[in-house]
Design a protein around this motif. Sequence first.
Motif, PDB file in Angstrom:
ATOM      1  N   GLY A   2       6.349  12.938  -2.591  1.00 18.70           N
ATOM      2  CA  GLY A   2       5.433  12.269  -1.684  1.00 18.70           C
ATOM      3  C   GLY A   2       4.335  11.488  -2.363  1.00 18.70           C
ATOM      4  O   GLY A   2       3.962  11.734  -3.493  1.00 18.70           O
ATOM      5  N   THR A   3       3.867  10.555  -1.638  1.00 16.83           N
ATOM      6  CA  THR A   3       2.676   9.794  -1.954  1.00 16.83           C
ATOM      7  C   THR A   3       2.213   9.159  -0.648  1.00 16.83           C
ATOM      8  O   THR A   3       2.982   9.087   0.311  1.00 16.83           O
ATOM      9  CB  THR A   3       2.928   8.728  -3.048  1.00 16.83           C
ATOM     10  N   SER A   4       1.002   8.739  -0.619  1.00 15.90           N
ATOM     11  CA  SER A   4       0.437   8.161   0.598  1.00 15.90           C
ATOM     12  C   SER A   4       0.776   6.676   0.697  1.00 15.90           C
ATOM     13  O   SER A   4       0.884   5.999  -0.323  1.00 15.90           O
ATOM     14  CB  SER A   4      -1.082   8.347   0.565  1.00 15.90           C
ATOM     15  N   PRO A   5       0.918   6.157   1.920  1.00 17.18           N
ATOM     16  CA  PRO A   5       1.147   4.716   2.060  1.00 17.18           C
ATOM     17  C   PRO A   5      -0.109   3.893   1.750  1.00 17.18           C
ATOM     18  O   PRO A   5      -0.030   2.684   1.553  1.00 17.18           O
ATOM     19  CB  PRO A   5       1.564   4.552   3.518  1.00 17.18           C
ATOM     20  N   ILE A   6      -1.250   4.573   1.683  1.00 18.25           N
ATOM     21  CA  ILE A   6      -2.522   3.912   1.408  1.00 18.25           C
ATOM     22  C   ILE A   6      -3.149   4.586   0.178  1.00 18.25           C
ATOM     23  O   ILE A   6      -3.173   5.813   0.075  1.00 18.25           O
ATOM     24  CB  ILE A   6      -3.498   4.051   2.606  1.00 18.25           C
ATOM     25  N   ASN A  13      -0.119   1.014  -0.708  1.00 17.11           N
ATOM     26  CA  ASN A  13       0.515   1.682  -1.846  1.00 17.11           C
ATOM     27  C   ASN A  13       1.983   1.252  -1.929  1.00 17.11           C
ATOM     28  O   ASN A  13       2.824   1.739  -1.187  1.00 17.11           O
ATOM     29  CB  ASN A  13       0.406   3.203  -1.703  1.00 17.11           C
ATOM     30  N   TYR A  14       2.278   0.373  -2.850  1.00 18.39           N
ATOM     31  CA  TYR A  14       3.638  -0.137  -3.012  1.00 18.39           C
ATOM     32  C   TYR A  14       4.575   0.893  -3.627  1.00 18.39           C
ATOM     33  O   TYR A  14       5.790   0.795  -3.469  1.00 18.39           O
ATOM     34  CB  TYR A  14       3.621  -1.431  -3.832  1.00 18.39           C
ATOM     35  N   PRO A 121       6.431  -0.899  -8.824  1.00 18.42           N
ATOM     36  CA  PRO A 121       5.758  -2.142  -8.429  1.00 18.42           C
ATOM     37  C   PRO A 121       5.130  -2.810  -9.654  1.00 18.42           C
ATOM     38  O   PRO A 121       4.658  -2.133 -10.565  1.00 18.42           O
ATOM     39  CB  PRO A 121       4.674  -1.672  -7.451  1.00 18.42           C
ATOM     40  N   ASN A 122       5.117  -4.106  -9.676  1.00 21.52           N
ATOM     41  CA  ASN A 122       4.605  -4.851 -10.828  1.00 21.52           C
ATOM     42  C   ASN A 122       3.112  -5.114 -10.654  1.00 21.52           C
ATOM     43  O   ASN A 122       2.688  -6.240 -10.429  1.00 21.52           O
ATOM     44  CB  ASN A 122       5.387  -6.157 -11.000  1.00 21.52           C
ATOM     45  N   ILE A 123       2.336  -4.041 -10.738  1.00 26.36           N
ATOM     46  CA  ILE A 123       0.885  -4.134 -10.586  1.00 26.36           C
ATOM     47  C   ILE A 123       0.279  -3.508 -11.833  1.00 26.36           C
ATOM     48  O   ILE A 123       0.256  -2.287 -11.985  1.00 26.36           O
ATOM     49  CB  ILE A 123       0.408  -3.397  -9.318  1.00 26.36           C
TER      50      ILE A 123
END
Length: 156
Positions: A2-6, A13-14, A121-123
Amino acid sequence: MGTSPITSNGEHNYYFDERIKAAAMLYHSGKIRRIIASGGDYSNNGGCNELIAMRDSLIKQGVPDSLVSLDYQGTRTLYSITKVKDLGSVTIISQKYHNERAIYLAEHYGLQAIAYNATMPNIAKKKIRNISREFLARVKLFIDLVSSKLMSNFSS
């Protein structure tokens, strides 16, 4: 996993998106039959309920609600792995840096596990933060494992 969408600072959150896409793709291709969304409910602290967000996002990707189980004790990778160790085998879906730690834990607990690496993600700033966070998480992993071994030796 899990991880948060925000993110904690309110940004999209990509990493979340990529994990959801990976899980849905594996389901639709017949590689997995069920999905255990593992995370926490942080809505009382101004965050979000990761599990509901994951379930709802998976449903939008065409995964039936009845095939998504919610593991509210999965607030740490250690808890997620120990919770499913009796299943026999699992596919862990996260980004590569996280999967490496999860697979190590799975092997430690005798769980047959493979990892599917969701796209990173490319961040650049997020990569640096996550690599730093992962370094600390791995240190904590070894502290947990040594502590549990000491506790089991002490109670024997």
